[in-house]
Design an enzyme around this catalytic site. Structure first.
Site, PDB file in Angstrom:
ATOM      1  N   GLY A 102       3.892 -11.111   8.799  1.00 46.77           N
ATOM      2  CA  GLY A 102       3.684 -12.221   9.861  1.00 46.77           C
ATOM      3  C   GLY A 102       4.765 -12.564  10.688  1.00 46.77           C
ATOM      4  N   LYS A 103       5.820 -11.473  10.868  1.00 44.44           N
ATOM      5  CA  LYS A 103       7.003 -11.558  11.520  1.00 44.44           C
ATOM      6  C   LYS A 103       6.515 -12.176  13.090  1.00 44.44           C
ATOM      7  CE  LYS A 103       8.933  -7.942  10.262  1.00 44.44           C
ATOM      8  NZ  LYS A 103       7.636  -7.644   9.465  1.00 44.44           N
ATOM      9  N   GLY A 118       3.382  -6.305   8.226  1.00 40.73           N
ATOM     10  CA  GLY A 118       2.210  -6.973   7.927  1.00 40.73           C
ATOM     11  C   GLY A 118       2.351  -8.395   7.519  1.00 40.73           C
ATOM     12  N   GLU A 124     -10.128   7.611 -17.487  1.00 39.96           N
ATOM     13  CA  GLU A 124     -10.298   6.214 -17.334  1.00 39.96           C
ATOM     14  C   GLU A 124     -10.247   5.428 -18.311  1.00 39.96           C
ATOM     15  OE1 GLU A 124      -9.336   5.356 -14.378  1.00 39.96           O
ATOM     16  OE2 GLU A 124      -9.476   7.229 -13.179  1.00 39.96           O
ATOM     17  N   PRO A 173       8.617  -7.059   4.900  1.00 40.07           N
ATOM     18  CA  PRO A 173       7.785  -5.882   4.800  1.00 40.07           C
ATOM     19  C   PRO A 173       6.727  -5.993   5.990  1.00 40.07           C
ATOM     20  CG  PRO A 173       8.024  -6.847   2.838  1.00 40.07           C
ATOM     21  CD  PRO A 173       8.448  -7.930   3.556  1.00 40.07           C
ATOM     22  N   ASP A 233      -0.451   9.520 -11.749  1.00 34.57           N
ATOM     23  CA  ASP A 233       0.140   8.733 -12.641  1.00 34.57           C
ATOM     24  C   ASP A 233       1.484   9.307 -13.082  1.00 34.57           C
ATOM     25  OD1 ASP A 233      -2.279   7.481 -13.100  1.00 34.57           O
ATOM     26  OD2 ASP A 233      -3.117   8.926 -14.549  1.00 34.57           O
TER      27      ASP A 233
END
Length: 675
Positions: free
Chosen positions: A265-266, A263, A484, A261, A558
């Site tokens: 670190g590739k 971000g 909530e 995915p 939701d």
């Protein structure tokens, strides 16, 4: 030392674009060219036109001047085919007809254009003779020899050529055009990283790094990703000590593909390879091969591998390789891109064609491996595919440790706690949390970054910026509080639902309320666990219906999440009894361009029916739980209206301890979008 510091700053601004240019050095601008042209034009006007105030006269006017003996001398300018007339000083003062040239004492005062000098001289001689005859007719005592000298005046001839001005007028524009064309060609950066011009547009745009380039990132700067680091370190070790592997008959891998995915670190791993390897490292993006000109991509691939072979052993890193590596002939909408396919074909040939690439390792990164061409992924090209996934709890702890090295932390900062607060965060997200915490502390004029700043940063990134100035009516605020509280109550009473950690009704981003949970970290999910999660998600809408007898648009987020989850259960995971143990998930991504569904219309109706039944059963289950704890629901809502934020301790005091044990270890968030 100062030069080294400047290089470091440049590298930190853009690690893959190392620059050593002095920022104080002025760059050449086209403004200088325009100013030079203006100066030349003004000088030409002053020296050619501005300094010559002579008035043009006709043949009749010139003959009158000859007759009146007003001419001091004349000058024939061969270059311009004209005769300049210089008058006597007494004639200028005494004759009012010369008022126009009264101030021009240097001369010439008049000029006239002539086409043939011989004809002009003959006419001048004739006029002089006429003037003499008229004098003799008026005064018989005069003799022609005595008065002929009065009408004579010197005649000069200027045969010089002004080569300087000729060169200025003709050569200067040519030089200026050439300079502007050259600068335009330099602007078209078709060549290498150091510049280039339109003639080098087919050259590779790869950035080369070696141990002298000031590379700062090493494997010590890469936290987590232990499996990926092990594979990458082995490649670097092979380049450093090839005999260690070749003595046993092993061969160096030709390609390493980093998949994961965004971000995770590739690219950071590739930077670490550039810092660790003592071999040349070529870095570029997949889009660098794409150009508006046909054939440029393939040409750049050839040039890249030609340069790499000359400096082998070396590493080539192609970031976002899906820009050129997309499966050929699969896009039915655009009829395929011939230029992109020719670039891919050339890349396939260079990676494993007739010619050998001994010592050249290809590294690539993408987050869309499913759309890559199968020929690119086969053994012999990309021999290894390394999955770079989102970090787990321990890896997040290590990533936090890397990013807080240069931060001034307070004594209450606990990195283990923050690692639990950020499930599902990538390495880039964690870096953003640390930076945001520093900004929040600086905004509040603090000298250290405290725990509260990190928590605010997590809330800021997950839910968005607080909108304290939002105008919300008391009825809407009450509806949000019960919504909530419904989430909190239902999730607390379900075994597999994530327990609540914090709830707020302070608007953040697009959400009017937000809830943070503490989910269990797991790799597999059962049907019962997904049912409980869906039920807890529908708890807010169920609370509105039970309390007010009606529902609002506040449950949009939701409903969207529940519908997608139910669809995945029925269509992808085979968790529905009626549809059965089938999956219509397409891991190759080819259905993205298809207009037809992989199932019949009858099956589509069954799928819709099962999704509806599944969602409604979860909704009814949520209502049953809330009806059984209606009094506690009201207490939670009232407490939330008073404080705007409640925590686990408040929920446990009202609802009691959860009736079962959980192994939750991490926290996530759930925002309810209101529309």
């Amino acid at each position: 030392m100062a030069k080294k510091s400047n290089n470091k700053d440049n590298f930190q601004n853009n690690p893959f674009k190392f620059r050593s240019n002095d920022p104080k050095k002025k760059r050449f601008s086209l403004t200088y060219v325009y100013v030079l042209i203006g100066i030349m034009l003004i000088a030409y006007y002053l020296f050619t036109l501005g300094g010559n105030n002579a008035v043009e006269v006709t043949d009749m006017e010139f003959n009158t001047m000859v007759k009146n003996k007003e001419i001091d001398h004349i000058e024939y300018v061969r270059k311009d085919d004209r005769v300049n007339v210089f008058l006597k000083e007494d004639a200028i003062k005494s004759n009012s007809a010369h008022e126009k040239v009264k101030n021009n004492t240097q001369g010439p005062q008049y000029f006239m254009t002539v086409t043939d000098l011989q004809v002009f001289n003959d006419n001048l001689k004739t006029e002089k003779e006429k003037a003499i005859q008229n004098r003799l007719a008026q005064d018989s005592t005069l003799k022609a020899n005595d008065i002929s000298a009065e009408y004579d005046f010197p005649t000069k001839q200027d045969n010089t050529q002004r080569w300087g001005w000729e060169l200025l007028i003709w050569v200067l524009p040519t030089i200026l055009i050439f300079v502007m064309l050259l600068m335009s060609m330099r602007t078209i950066r078709g060549g290498g990283p150091g510049g280039g011009n339109i003639f080098s547009i087919g050259k590779s745009k790869a950035q080369e790094f070696d141990e002298k380039s000031g590379q700062l990132v090493t494997f010590k700067d890469v936290a987590g990703l232990e499996g990926a680091k092990f594979e990458i370190e082995e490649v670097v070790d092979f380049l450093k000590n090839p005999k260690k592997y070749t003595v046993l008959g092993g061969k160096i891998p030709k390609g390493v593909l980093l998949v994961g995915p965004p971000g995770t670190g590739k690219t950071l791993l590739a930077k670490a390879v550039a810092g660790e390897a003592k071999v040349p490292f070529f870095s570029l993006s997949g889009s660098d091969f794409v150009e508006m000109f046909v054939g440029v991509g393939a040409s750049r691939v050839r040039d890249l591998f030609k340069t790499a072979k000359e400096k082998a052993p070396c590493i080539i890193f192609i970031d976002e390789i899906d820009a050129i590596g997309r499966a050929r002939g699969k896009n039915a909408l655009s009829n395929a891109n011939d230029e992109r396919e020719s670039t891919l074909n050339q890349l396939l040939t260079e990676m494993d064609g007739f010619s050998t690439n001994a010592g050249v390792i290809i590294m690539a990164a993408t987050n869309r491996a499913d759309i890559l061409d199968r020929a690119l992924l086969r053994a012999g090209r990309f021999d290894r595919q390394i999955q770079v996934e989102l970090p787990n709890l321990n890896e997040r702890r290590g990533i936090f440790g890397v990013h807080v090295r240069n931060l001034k932390l307070g004594p209450d900062v606990d990195l283990d706690f923050f690692a639990k607060q950020t499930p599902g965060f990538s390495g880039a997200d964690i870096a953003n949390v640390c930076n945001e915490a520093a900004l929040i502390a600086a905004r509040n004029n603090k000298k250290q970054i405290e725990k509260e700043d990190f928590l605010s940063a997590v809330d800021r990134i997950i839910g968005g910026l607080e909108r304290r100035g939002s105008v919300i009516s008391s009825e809407e605020k009450k509806s949000i509080a019960y919504h909530e509280s419904g989430h909190a109550c239902v999730s607390w009473m379900l075994r597999y639902a994530s327990p609540l950690v914090k709830v707020t009704i302070v608007p953040r981003g697009k959400a009017l309320g937000a809830a943070w949970y503490l989910p269990e970290e797991r790799q597999l999910t059962t049907r019962e666990q997904m049912i409980d999660e869906m039920t807890a998600t529908l708890g807010g809408r169920a609370a509105e219906e039970i309390t007010f007898g009606q529902v609002s648009t506040g449950a949009l987020n939701d409903l969207e999440r529940v519908t997608k989850q139910a669809y995945a259960m029925v269509v992808y995971y085979g968790l529905d009894q009626k549809i059965g143990n089938v999956s219509y998930y397409d891991s190759s991504g080819q259905q993205e361009y298809s207009f037809t569904k992989p199932y019949s219309e009858k099956t589509a109706q069954d799928i819709d029916g099962q999704i509806h039944e599944l969602v409604e059963s979860c909704y009814q289950k949520a209502k049953d739980i809330l009806n059984a704890h209606k009094e506690q629901l009201g207490q939670l809502a009232q407490l939330l209206l008073e404080r705007e934020v409640i925590f686990t301790e408040d929920v446990e005091r009202i609802l009691g301890k959860r009736p079962f044990k959980t192994n939750s270890s991490e926290e996530s968030s759930d925002s309810d979008q209101k529309e």
